[in-house]
Scaffold this motif. Sequence first.
Motif, PDB file in Angstrom:
ATOM      1  N   ARG A 112     -59.800 -44.928 -67.496  1.00  0.00           N
ATOM      2  CA  ARG A 112     -59.496 -45.817 -68.661  1.00  0.00           C
ATOM      3  C   ARG A 112     -57.930 -46.109 -68.608  1.00  0.00           C
ATOM      4  NH1 ARG A 112     -62.221 -45.826 -73.830  1.00  0.00           N
ATOM      5  NH2 ARG A 112     -64.209 -44.679 -73.568  1.00  0.00           N
ATOM      6  N   ASN A 167     -54.348 -40.765 -83.495  1.00  0.00           N
ATOM      7  CA  ASN A 167     -55.245 -40.586 -84.612  1.00  0.00           C
ATOM      8  C   ASN A 167     -55.242 -39.495 -85.368  1.00  0.00           C
ATOM      9  OD1 ASN A 167     -56.747 -39.810 -82.589  1.00  0.00           O
ATOM     10  ND2 ASN A 167     -58.163 -41.562 -82.791  1.00  0.00           N
ATOM     11  N   ILE A 220     -54.052 -46.313 -82.479  1.00  0.00           N
ATOM     12  CA  ILE A 220     -55.316 -46.300 -82.284  1.00  0.00           C
ATOM     13  C   ILE A 220     -55.201 -44.652 -81.248  1.00  0.00           C
ATOM     14  CG2 ILE A 220     -55.054 -47.465 -80.030  1.00  0.00           C
ATOM     15  CD1 ILE A 220     -58.119 -48.259 -80.440  1.00  0.00           C
ATOM     16  N   THR A 235     -62.345 -44.350 -84.292  1.00  0.00           N
ATOM     17  CA  THR A 235     -61.259 -44.302 -83.429  1.00  0.00           C
ATOM     18  C   THR A 235     -60.015 -45.269 -83.571  1.00  0.00           C
ATOM     19  OG1 THR A 235     -62.778 -43.993 -81.517  1.00  0.00           O
ATOM     20  CG2 THR A 235     -60.307 -44.279 -80.974  1.00  0.00           C
TER      21      THR A 235
HETATM   22  P1  GDP Z   1     -62.765 -40.796 -80.055  1.00  0.00           P
HETATM   23  O1  GDP Z   1     -63.920 -40.031 -79.513  1.00  0.00           O
HETATM   24  O2  GDP Z   1     -62.836 -41.364 -81.377  1.00  0.00           O
HETATM   25  O3  GDP Z   1     -61.681 -39.928 -80.341  1.00  0.00           O
HETATM   26  O4  GDP Z   1     -62.459 -41.888 -79.076  1.00  0.00           O
HETATM   27  P2  GDP Z   1     -62.351 -42.105 -77.450  1.00  0.00           P
HETATM   28  O5  GDP Z   1     -63.348 -40.964 -77.044  1.00  0.00           O
HETATM   29  O6  GDP Z   1     -63.078 -43.358 -77.334  1.00  0.00           O
HETATM   30  O7  GDP Z   1     -61.031 -42.015 -77.066  1.00  0.00           O
HETATM   31  C1  GDP Z   1     -60.422 -40.729 -77.056  1.00  0.00           C
HETATM   32  C2  GDP Z   1     -58.912 -40.913 -77.571  1.00  0.00           C
HETATM   33  O8  GDP Z   1     -58.233 -41.594 -76.859  1.00  0.00           O
HETATM   34  C3  GDP Z   1     -59.028 -41.492 -78.955  1.00  0.00           C
HETATM   35  O9  GDP Z   1     -59.085 -40.682 -80.164  1.00  0.00           O
HETATM   36  C4  GDP Z   1     -57.539 -41.904 -79.184  1.00  0.00           C
HETATM   37  O10 GDP Z   1     -56.729 -40.757 -79.292  1.00  0.00           O
HETATM   38  C5  GDP Z   1     -57.264 -42.509 -77.469  1.00  0.00           C
HETATM   39  N1  GDP Z   1     -57.694 -43.998 -77.491  1.00  0.00           N
HETATM   40  C6  GDP Z   1     -58.894 -44.597 -77.308  1.00  0.00           C
HETATM   41  N2  GDP Z   1     -58.876 -45.790 -77.211  1.00  0.00           N
HETATM   42  C7  GDP Z   1     -57.353 -46.116 -76.874  1.00  0.00           C
HETATM   43  C8  GDP Z   1     -56.586 -47.021 -76.722  1.00  0.00           C
HETATM   44  O11 GDP Z   1     -57.338 -48.433 -76.790  1.00  0.00           O
HETATM   45  N3  GDP Z   1     -55.285 -47.223 -76.370  1.00  0.00           N
HETATM   46  C9  GDP Z   1     -54.773 -45.900 -76.508  1.00  0.00           C
HETATM   47  N4  GDP Z   1     -53.486 -45.629 -76.204  1.00  0.00           N
HETATM   48  N5  GDP Z   1     -55.302 -44.743 -76.804  1.00  0.00           N
HETATM   49  C10 GDP Z   1     -56.664 -44.980 -77.119  1.00  0.00           C
END
Ligand code: GDP
Length: 138
Positions: free
Chosen positions: A55, A112, A109, A91
Amino acid sequence: MERTLAIIKPDGVARGLIGEVIKRIEEGGFKIVAAKMLHLTRAQAQGFYAVHRERPFFNDLTAFMSSGPAVALVLEAENAIARWRELMGATDFRKAAEGTIRRAFATDIEKNVVHGSDAPETAAFEISYFFNRFEFVG
Ligand code: GDP
């Protein structure tokens, strides 16, 4: 009964939100069966978030997660995985429901405040990433 991994992320700890988050966890009916405070190294954060390594935000995320102390907790309840994600909120805090932790406290984002496992397989991996079998109570 199901178990899930919760983390109070470095932004939550730095902003004095440990008590607030734990209060919501306890009031939400979860039993805390393991807990520790730790400051992840960059490599440990990369290992934890290995599923996100492709990512675009992987570097930022692992720098953030290793930027200061965090609190890891194992929560136990019926449907703990889904219920903890509901209490955390989406998220992106701008899309999170009223009354959720992220809606109330997230600033970004990425920053969080809390983490929660998203499925039984990830919960098993994440719990064992932080805790060994001697670190559980109850
Ligand atoms: P979660 O399961 O809700 O924590 O979300 P995800 O597994 O998709 O992403 C993991 C973590 O990555 C999130 O809690 C955020 O701290 C971070 N994150 C997610 N999307 C983004 C993004 O688009 N940009 C940035 N900088 N961090 C992100």
